[in-house]
Design a protein around this motif. Sequence first.
Motif, mmCIF file in Angstrom:
data_model
loop_
_atom_site.group_PDB
_atom_site.id
_atom_site.type_symbol
_atom_site.label_atom_id
_atom_site.label_comp_id
_atom_site.label_asym_id
_atom_site.label_seq_id
_atom_site.Cartn_x
_atom_site.Cartn_y
_atom_site.Cartn_z
ATOM 1 N N UNK A 111 0.865 -1.186 0.000
ATOM 2 C CA UNK A 111 0.000 0.000 0.000
ATOM 3 C C UNK A 111 0.897 1.230 0.000
ATOM 4 N N UNK A 112 0.728 2.068 -1.020
ATOM 5 C CA UNK A 112 1.542 3.278 -1.172
ATOM 6 C C UNK A 112 0.676 4.524 -0.991
ATOM 7 N N UNK A 113 1.232 5.526 -0.341
ATOM 8 C CA UNK A 113 0.573 6.822 -0.226
ATOM 9 C C UNK A 113 0.885 7.677 -1.448
ATOM 10 N N UNK A 114 -0.082 8.524 -1.802
ATOM 11 C CA UNK A 114 0.136 9.541 -2.829
ATOM 12 C C UNK A 114 -0.211 10.883 -2.205
ATOM 13 N N UNK A 115 0.675 11.857 -2.352
ATOM 14 C CA UNK A 115 0.487 13.160 -1.713
ATOM 15 C C UNK A 115 0.730 14.285 -2.708
ATOM 16 N N UNK A 116 0.134 15.462 -2.459
ATOM 17 C CA UNK A 116 0.540 16.643 -3.214
ATOM 18 C C UNK A 116 1.922 17.089 -2.738
ATOM 19 N N UNK A 117 2.666 17.658 -3.627
ATOM 20 C CA UNK A 117 4.026 18.101 -3.309
ATOM 21 C C UNK A 117 4.023 19.016 -2.083
ATOM 22 N N UNK A 118 4.928 18.733 -1.138
ATOM 23 C CA UNK A 118 5.053 19.573 0.046
ATOM 24 C C UNK A 118 4.498 18.960 1.322
ATOM 25 N N UNK A 119 3.798 17.828 1.216
ATOM 26 C CA UNK A 119 3.218 17.217 2.409
ATOM 27 C C UNK A 119 4.276 16.481 3.242
ATOM 28 N N UNK A 120 5.305 15.964 2.598
ATOM 29 C CA UNK A 120 6.478 15.364 3.250
ATOM 30 C C UNK A 120 6.183 14.057 3.998
ATOM 31 N N UNK A 146 -0.824 4.054 9.683
ATOM 32 C CA UNK A 146 -0.091 4.284 8.432
ATOM 33 C C UNK A 146 1.382 3.921 8.600
ATOM 34 N N UNK A 147 1.970 4.307 9.707
ATOM 35 C CA UNK A 147 3.381 4.001 9.961
ATOM 36 C C UNK A 147 3.631 2.488 9.968
ATOM 37 N N UNK A 148 2.686 1.730 10.509
ATOM 38 C CA UNK A 148 2.840 0.276 10.604
ATOM 39 C C UNK A 148 2.594 -0.452 9.284
ATOM 40 N N UNK A 149 1.668 0.056 8.467
ATOM 41 C CA UNK A 149 1.171 -0.757 7.359
ATOM 42 C C UNK A 149 1.540 -0.305 5.957
ATOM 43 N N UNK A 150 1.871 0.960 5.735
ATOM 44 C CA UNK A 150 2.131 1.390 4.365
ATOM 45 C C UNK A 150 3.625 1.396 4.063
ATOM 46 N N UNK A 151 3.934 1.414 2.769
ATOM 47 C CA UNK A 151 5.333 1.432 2.325
ATOM 48 C C UNK A 151 5.971 2.782 2.659
ATOM 49 N N UNK A 152 7.280 2.754 2.826
ATOM 50 C CA UNK A 152 8.003 3.984 3.191
ATOM 51 C C UNK A 152 8.258 4.888 1.983
ATOM 52 N N UNK A 153 8.071 4.354 0.781
ATOM 53 C CA UNK A 153 8.182 5.168 -0.431
ATOM 54 C C UNK A 153 6.843 5.834 -0.695
ATOM 55 N N UNK A 154 6.863 7.122 -1.012
ATOM 56 C CA UNK A 154 5.633 7.884 -1.217
ATOM 57 C C UNK A 154 5.685 8.566 -2.579
ATOM 58 N N UNK A 155 4.561 8.547 -3.273
ATOM 59 C CA UNK A 155 4.445 9.261 -4.540
ATOM 60 C C UNK A 155 4.046 10.699 -4.265
ATOM 61 N N UNK A 156 4.867 11.647 -4.668
ATOM 62 C CA UNK A 156 4.587 13.059 -4.484
ATOM 63 C C UNK A 156 4.405 13.696 -5.861
#
Length: 323
Positions: free
Chosen positions: A201-210, A249-259
Amino acid sequence: MANAVTIQDINMAYETISHYVHTTPVFTNLTLDHLVGRKVFFKAENFQKTGSFKARGALNAVLALKSKNPYVKGVVTHSSGNHGEALAWASKIAQVECIVVVTKDTPKTKCQAIKGYGAELVFCQSPSDRKKTCDHISNEKNFPYVPTADHYDIIAGQGTIAVEFLKQVPELDAILVPVSGGGMASGIAIAAKAIKPNIKVFLIEPEGKMCELCLQTGTRLWSDPPKFLHTIADGLRLQPIGKLTWPIILDFVEKEVFSVTDEDIIKAMKFVFERLKLVIEPTSAIGVAAVMSERLAAMDTKMKNIGVILSGGNVDTDHLPWC
């Protein structure tokens, strides 16, 4: 749900809300599959009740509240639009009053829809004013506050997306999820990992969310008042992930994030309009932008089947981001 959300909670939520919400369809596109070299499956929550995935969590939360307190008279929230619509709709089903605090620049279509479901709208100047206004109303009216993401019943409701998605496409290797407060991301992560432990499971964020920095350091960014980002994805402007959603989220998602940038979002939104013939809002297009990114192209080629959540379709057609 005293301290966390389990797959049992999510399955219970699914039983609770399934009579009211849509089983949303899954779409594919051969052009995009050839472009990215993988098979992409779009879970179209833009076809959900009220036009977004938010209906799932809002309904689960309101029905749970009504079950615990049958005499509750109403609820209040603040929202960029979609959660407000969802809570107004859910409150109508539960037969309780609803007040939604929005900023003055909230798209007219979302405001009209909130009022159309019978809720009262209260306007404030800026996103940072919303919570203060909401708290005042909650205290004055004795209406419980139902947040957009940081609430266990909301998380469980949003997790039903993954239960449904993996029934429809059990071969998924990864799911890409937009993140703001983290209600959908945490719910999907819990459910997906319980059903299929090897799925990513990967997160996707707008640029700047970090988010990537936060995940890699194990540190949740926070400020008071919360910081809001400048992005056309109006549903993703909140800087911090929620207090309850963060440890999940810290426990279950991947550490790579799409920004992704606003330019990426516009490109993706146009692609979906033109090729998939679907109406999605900028917040929803963020997942398509991630699939089309160089970051996905560089990832493990064994990750062949990618699920993407099209989170909503409440676009303001009078103010398209490329016009």
